[in-house]
Structure formats: C-alpha cells, structure tokens
Design a protein around this motif. Structure first.
Motif: not given
Length: 196
Positions: A131-138, A147-148, A171-172
């Motif tokens: 949710d922070a969205g500031d790093d690569v997420f796996y 999320a997109s 994923a698309m």
C-alpha cells in the motif's frame, strides 16, 4: 647555477596548481576541467547486460482518456530459472530509470524469496508495504489485493496451465505500460494466444 641537460627547465608561465603561493597572492585552488560527456544510450545499442532493455516510458494518458494496452515482452527462461530472469528484468528496469514503486513482480509457482521473507512478519506488515507503493512489490499471481502498477513482471515458475492461463490476463490487466513474462516460450505463447 647552470642547468644539467637531464633536468627539464620549468618556466613560471607553465599553468597548473602551485604548491606554495607566490608572495602576496592567495593560493589558487585547481578547478576540474570539463571533458567530453558520454554519448546517451540509443535503443538498439548493446549494453553491458544481456536481455531486453526496457524502452522509454510512454506518455501518461490524459484524464478521461481510454487506457492503452500494455506492451508485452517475453523473456525465455525455464521454470526453475524464471525467478532469476524476473530479478534481472527488475534490475534492468531500475537501471533504465523506473522508480521501484512502479514495478510489481508476480509468481505463478512458489513465492519469490522476498515475499516469503516479508510474509513471515505477518500479512498486515506485508500488505502495508504494498500500500505504501514506494518499492518493488512481490506477490503471488493470484493475489487479488495486488494493485495495478506501470510495469508488471510475471515469473512463470510453476503452477498448472489453468493457473498460468488465469494469471497472464490478470497480470495484463494490472500492467499500465509494460508486461514482462519470464518463462518457457512455448508454454507462455500457447497460453497467451489462448487467453490474453
């Protein structure tokens, strides 16, 4: 005192920094001399790494404009090498200037080691990082909460054909500009042409 032929004669007019300032003058600090700048990389130039180099970012659509379909890129890799290929793709994306928060990595088989490690601290902590969205997420490819992001990298590192066939269209749909699929080309192409 006469000069010996082996000793070079040094004149006061020779430019350069002085070790000791002349009487009555402050010491001058040597300044860097600008040199030639490296030429900017052009698409198609071979780089130091192998593999595809992500292209420039497309312009963002204006508010209310229909979203364009993401570009799809396939990186051939066996199932057991798909995670490594995905990690290299992420490195290339970051080297090309993508912000870490723009990249989502999904796996169709075993979770990425980073995801497994972070999940060991609990679901709340793991999803807070998302949710922070500031790093690569796996995440797992079937994680509905992911999320997109502008770039989605899918490691086809296992899973049944049915699971992978569901994961690729999902994923698309999450990829804003670029979908990178790392896996067996025959399998991925068959599943892509069947459902994506």
């Amino acid at each position: 005192m006469p000069l010996i032929p082996e000793e070079p004669q040094i004149h006061e007019s020779v430019p350069g920094p002085r070790a000791v300032p002349a009487a009555g003058r402050p010491a001058m600090t040597p300044r860097p001399v600008p040199g030639p700048r490296p030429a900017p990389a052009r698409s198609g130039d071979p780089g130091p790494r192998s593999g595809p180099v992500p292209g420039p970012r497309p312009p963002r659509p204006a508010a209310g404009a229909p979203a364009a379909t993401a570009q799809v890129q396939l990186i051939p890799a066996p199932a057991e090498g798909a995670l490594g290929a995905a990690d290299e793709a992420v490195d290339l994306l970051l080297d090309a200037g993508r912000a870490p928060g723009e990249v989502l990595v999904l796996t169709t088989g075993d979770p990425h080691p980073w995801a497994a490690h972070e999940l060991s601290f609990g679901e709340a902590s793991y999803w807070a990082q998302h949710d922070a969205g500031d790093d690569v997420f796996y995440a797992a490819a079937d994680a509905e909460r992911a999320a997109s992001r502008p770039v989605v990298v899918v490691a086809v590192n296992g899973g049944s054909d049915a699971e992978v066939a569901r994961a690729l269209p999902a994923a698309m749909a999450r990829a804003g500009a670029l979908l990178i699929v790392c896996g067996d080309p025959k399998r991925v192409n068959a599943l892509l042409s069947a459902g994506v």
